[in-house]
Design an enzyme around this catalytic site. Structure first.
Site, PDB file in Angstrom:
ATOM      1  N   CYS A 169      -4.596   2.396  -3.845  1.00 54.15           N
ATOM      2  CA  CYS A 169      -3.348   2.892  -3.236  1.00 54.15           C
ATOM      3  C   CYS A 169      -2.230   1.875  -3.388  1.00 54.15           C
ATOM      4  O   CYS A 169      -1.432   1.678  -2.461  1.00 54.15           O
ATOM      5  CB  CYS A 169      -3.543   3.239  -1.767  1.00 54.15           C
ATOM      6  SG  CYS A 169      -4.703   4.581  -1.514  1.00 54.15           S
ATOM      7  N   GLN A 221      -4.528  -4.647   7.232  1.00 52.96           N
ATOM      8  CA  GLN A 221      -5.516  -5.638   6.791  1.00 52.96           C
ATOM      9  C   GLN A 221      -5.441  -6.936   7.580  1.00 52.96           C
ATOM     10  O   GLN A 221      -6.392  -7.728   7.542  1.00 52.96           O
ATOM     11  CB  GLN A 221      -5.318  -5.947   5.292  1.00 52.96           C
ATOM     12  CG  GLN A 221      -5.516  -4.760   4.369  1.00 52.96           C
ATOM     13  CD  GLN A 221      -6.941  -4.214   4.365  1.00 52.96           C
ATOM     14  OE1 GLN A 221      -7.895  -4.894   4.745  1.00 52.96           O
ATOM     15  NE2 GLN A 221      -7.087  -2.961   3.931  1.00 52.96           N
ATOM     16  N   HIS A 241       0.864  -1.181   0.000  1.00 47.10           N
ATOM     17  CA  HIS A 241       0.000   0.000   0.000  1.00 47.10           C
ATOM     18  C   HIS A 241       0.904   1.236   0.000  1.00 47.10           C
ATOM     19  O   HIS A 241       1.985   1.212   0.593  1.00 47.10           O
ATOM     20  CB  HIS A 241      -0.857  -0.047   1.265  1.00 47.10           C
ATOM     21  CG  HIS A 241      -1.925   0.999   1.357  1.00 47.10           C
ATOM     22  ND1 HIS A 241      -1.665   2.296   1.717  1.00 47.10           N
ATOM     23  CD2 HIS A 241      -3.264   0.933   1.149  1.00 47.10           C
ATOM     24  CE1 HIS A 241      -2.803   2.978   1.735  1.00 47.10           C
ATOM     25  NE2 HIS A 241      -3.790   2.182   1.390  1.00 47.10           N
ATOM     26  N   LYS A 275     -10.429   0.119  10.477  1.00 47.01           N
ATOM     27  CA  LYS A 275     -10.549  -1.082   9.647  1.00 47.01           C
ATOM     28  C   LYS A 275     -10.901  -2.303  10.474  1.00 47.01           C
ATOM     29  O   LYS A 275     -10.902  -3.429   9.985  1.00 47.01           O
ATOM     30  CB  LYS A 275      -9.242  -1.323   8.903  1.00 47.01           C
ATOM     31  CG  LYS A 275      -8.963  -0.275   7.824  1.00 47.01           C
ATOM     32  CD  LYS A 275      -7.818  -0.697   6.927  1.00 47.01           C
ATOM     33  CE  LYS A 275      -7.211   0.473   6.202  1.00 47.01           C
ATOM     34  NZ  LYS A 275      -7.911   0.814   4.956  1.00 47.01           N
ATOM     35  N   ASP A 297       3.045  -4.006   8.187  1.00 47.94           N
ATOM     36  CA  ASP A 297       1.822  -3.256   7.975  1.00 47.94           C
ATOM     37  C   ASP A 297       0.660  -4.206   8.258  1.00 47.94           C
ATOM     38  O   ASP A 297       0.373  -5.105   7.466  1.00 47.94           O
ATOM     39  CB  ASP A 297       1.797  -2.742   6.531  1.00 47.94           C
ATOM     40  CG  ASP A 297       0.480  -2.049   6.188  1.00 47.94           C
ATOM     41  OD1 ASP A 297      -0.470  -2.108   6.998  1.00 47.94           O
ATOM     42  OD2 ASP A 297       0.412  -1.450   5.098  1.00 47.94           O
TER      43      ASP A 297
END
Ligand SMILES: Cc1ncc(COP(=O)(O)O)c(C=O)c1O
Ligand SMILES: Cc1ncc(COP(=O)(O)O)c(C=O)c1O
Lengths: 409, 137, 409, 137
Positions: free
Chosen positions: A367, A204, A124, A227, A201
């Site tokens: 993104c 998600q 991303h 999220k 990261d």
């Protein structure tokens, strides 16, 4: 543990009872962008502002004591959720701020010319540009590791890319484009064997996969509250004990000092050291409430539901001609993200027509321009699922996709 | 909302068979515009005859809305004066933004009246027109 | 314009009906730390999450369109409130982030060795440490201008401190310690005449004083939503058009790019350029609702009420022996902040005893150690007023202060 | 909450006339502790006689709670063994944090039982005790 029936979960989310003017109901399939909020989270925020609102610490009054203790409890809840100690968990405004904080706070202090920073091409922008910019600023090499056409990483390629010059390896545990789960343990093992620091990261992954930072062994982990059923404007940054002394605070200001002299400042200890300014207490307690909700559902059930819906969708969509479905077909390596293209139809038209059916999906580069360019596509349409979605949502999605095809045939 | 309102047959038709698509042999001017919200781009070429748009063509990458809008626009303005084209530009942009009943002069372009209900797609419908405004300014 | 009676305003704030176990009601006098929220703001946040929640831009669905347009409207409201253009207003998480963003985004690009950075000794740590650190990093001189014992600035001293080497002048329009209003126009005039860039900390001024950035002529302005009836986790940063091209984006990530290539990135235009990552949309719409509430009350009425309460408090407190009241007695130069000490009593004891009376105040260094050291005091107790306070609150405060004195006499 | 619960007369008395305040003539050890939430500091000095705390004194800057607590603590531990002092330390900290009924051994220090209701002041009450723990360790 028995999982709750999907239709039952949906009722906890006020927005999901939305019915549009034309009588169609909202089918929300854009959770990879942001998730909807259960009643309990919304009410927690209201309760905070109606009964507990105050600035934290240093205040000697009752509301201040309540806000301070609720903030501390929220930190414990969020830290426990990822297997960290409370003092290893910094509240930020979200994944993007968390990653930038590492790039500035650790990166600028430790990256030198001719060092390497390694990322995957599938990152991303929020886990790509900060490293690209850091590399430029420090004169380091910015190395982009390709992924396979199905979005998975080739461990041999990755292993070769990481060298003894590699200072930082940054990648998403789960990609937002295709929902591919990377082998985070193996990749961290490779990075650590070369002495590189690992930045994960988790934007998600944390919402979908039970995560224990100690067991996985990462140095840094970034994630966003919005999220994972939590409010906007709050997120987390895990900084492992072994890295915290190699950093300097990134933001300076109120609430993070021991002593301010004219020409120097003695900073407080973590986590306060890394939280300058008035924290988002309402956001933190809202996020903690979201986590309690997720834990009640069970993280295993959440990932199960993801895969059930994904397989169900694939079965139906595989029958439709002219559809490209992106990402590995090994569903054990996927969360509930479905990226696709319809031959001859621009993804923006797909999204608009689906929207007219009440189906909210996203289309674009998500993104992730480097990945899109790498794969030679410009965009995809992306439907993403979360705890409140059910098979009926997939049925409506599939019917809407069929309608798109017909219109453009 | 009925998708047929926006994706009318005439739009699908223009998307599949865009008119004036490609490059001019001897253009006087070309502009390129990018739709910042998605990265799609249009290249617009014109050949002038004094104050008149003698010929016009476009190519690029775009969705059905932007492709059809470009196609219909080129049909509308080919052969007319810059001044008249400027006038149509203003009328079109006004209609696309507000959804207000358009002047009959916009002819086929009136099919985009409904795009105002899709605020994020207004840019797609107006991209070619903005390019036109730039190329004749 | 007629101002609303104070008792009427209070009813709009659910938390102010709090009654403690012992039957005492909450008297909230800590608004300089953070303000309480009116029903309309709390409800606006709930409404957003129940009916409008989505990520902004790029989404082609109805909720995305609503969230995007509500976010844009919120930006217009906040920008209009300070007299700025929407594209000059960046949403941040608060004053601290805003000031750090200027220090990194403008400061690191433009400050060179032997340049000077000038601040007042009375600055809040959030407008002090970032400049101190920037000066160290860039090898610039960090110049601290004294204030008078009453907290006001001596314009002659200030004028002498600003030289042709001065690159940045940063100061609060209103101090959080004593609530002193600095002559912002004159000070900016002095700074500009030397070619220095001006950074105004508006954390305490924007909630109390009608502000027009163009008329005042500052380059940068920072403020926090939570200090002006808005939610936590949202704030503003005004960047004047003439400075925006001298900056680089401070945070990088999603939502702020035009194009990402392997080794470079083309950034979008402001304001997007300076807002990386998913924005706090709920926070922004909440802040806009708070501003609508403030505008309905009228900024003139708010400042009027501040001064009425302050004068009323001074009249009563002046009669009590052994009390030191800080700050100028020219009430035209004050907002509703009352800083005091009781002879022989530690401010922390003052705050605790007041708390037992239901009166929430703050005591400590108020994130202004340099000022405290300059004045030779360690702490003060601080009662701060806002729109919902009334004379009866002052009566209770004064009685509680008398009780403190008695206990320690 | 009645402020008299926390600001009992005995506390006000110790605040005004702190016992064992000042410096020892020939100390064996000194520690300095800072209350991070407010910056107040205490200096604690001791003179040992083998395992026994022969003499003890404190000075510094603090509120009524921390000053009185330091004063009462020094009275309690002067003359007793390190081991016993460590025991009292644990009992005091437990009481201050939880508000649980304290052991009678804490004597006057039991006046701080109510401080647990003021979470932000617990640090004030325990500061001197933490200093004690450090100085005897
Ligand atoms: C004058 C001043 N500047 C800066 C700040 C910092 O604001 P925030 O904590 O909302 O970032 C405050 C409030 O604490 C303040 O009063
Ligand atoms: C994989 C990944 N990383 C980073 C981000 C950025 O998160 P945020 O926008 O909440 O900062 C996102 C979401 O947009 C994401 O999906």
């Amino acid at each position: 543990m028995a999982c709750r029936p999907e239709s039952d979960v949906e009722k906890d989310f006020p927005i999901l009872s939305t019915v549009f003017e034309d009588g169609r109901r909202l089918v929300y399939l854009d959770s990879a962008a942001t998730t909807q909020k259960p009643k309990s989270v919304i009410e927690r925020i209201t309760h905070f502002y109606e009964s507990e609102n105050a600035n934290v610490s240093r205040g000697a009054h009752k509301l201040g004591a309540i806000a301070t203790s609720e903030y501390a409890k929220a930190r414990e809840t969020v830290a426990r959720f990822i297997g960290a100690k409370p003092e290893e968990l910094i509240f930020t405004s979200g994944t993007t701020e968390s990653i930038n904080a590492i790039a500035y706070g650790w990166g600028e202090e430790n990256v030198h010319p001719s060092d390497e920073i390694v990322v995957l091409v599938s990152e991303h922008h929020s886990n790509f540009i900060p490293w690209q910019q850091l590399a430029r600023k420090c004169g380091a090499d910015f190395k982009i590791v390709d992924v396979k056409p199905d979005g998975t990483v080739d461990l041999d390629v990755f292993r070769k890319a990481v060298t003894s010059r590699t200072k930082i390896v940054a990648f998403a545990h789960v990609t937002n484009t295709f929902g591919v789960i990377h082998p985070v343990r193996e990749m961290i093992e490779i990075a650590r064997s070369k002495g590189a620091v690992t930045v994960i990261d988790g934007a998600q992954s944390i919402p979908h996969i039970s995560t224990d930072v100690k067991e996985i062994g990462m140095d840094f982990l970034a994630f966003s509250g919005h999220k994972m059923l939590g409010p906007m404007g709050i997120g987390g940054l895990y900084i492992s004990k072994r890295r915290v002394n190699e950093m300097r605070p990134f933001f300076t200001g109120g609430g993070m000092i021991d002593n301010v002299e004219d020409n120097f400042t003695v900073f407080a200890h973590p986590p306060e050291e890394y939280e300058a300014g008035t924290p988002n207490v309402a956001g933190a307690v809202g996020l903690a409430t979201a986590i309690e909700y997720l834990e009640k559902l069970g993280m295993v059930c959440i990932l199960d539901s993801d895969r059930t819906l994904l397989e169900y969708a694939y079965k139906k969509l595989d029958k439709i001609e002219g559809l490209t479905l992106y990402g590995t077909r090994d569903f054990e390596k996927r969360i509930g993200v479905l990226s696709f293209n319809i031959k001859g139809v621009h993804p923006h038209d797909v999204a608009t027509i689906l929207d007219a059916h009440g189906v909210a999906i996203r289309s674009g580069h998500h993104c992730a321009q480097p990945l899109m360019k790498h794969l030679g596509i410009f965009y995809t349409s992306r439907a993403s699922f979360y705890v409140y979605n059910k098979k009926e949502d997939i049925d409506i999605l599939v019917d809407a996709i069929k309608d798109v095809k017909e219109r453009f045939s | 909302m009925d998708p047929s309102e926006l994706y009318a047959e005439v739009i699908i038709d223009h998307q599949k068979n865009p008119r004036n698509y490609g490059e001019l042999e001897n253009k006087d001017k070309e502009v390129k515009l990018t739709n910042s919200s998605c990265g799609d781009e249009i290249f617009l070429q014109v050949k002038f005859d004094g104050d008149r748009i003698q010929d016009i063509a476009f190519y690029g990458r775009g969705c059905a809305i932007s492709t059809a809008s470009a196609s219909i626009m080129t049909e509308l303005v080919k052969g007319i004066s810059k001044e008249k084209a400027e006038e149509l530009y203003e009328k079109f942009v006004e209609m696309a933004r507000t959804g207000k009943a358009p002047s009959s002069e916009l002819k086929d372009a009136r099919v985009f009246q409904g795009v105002s209900k899709y605020p994020l797609r207004v840019k797609c419908a107006t991209l070619a027109w903005h390019a036109l405004e730039k190329v004749i300014e």
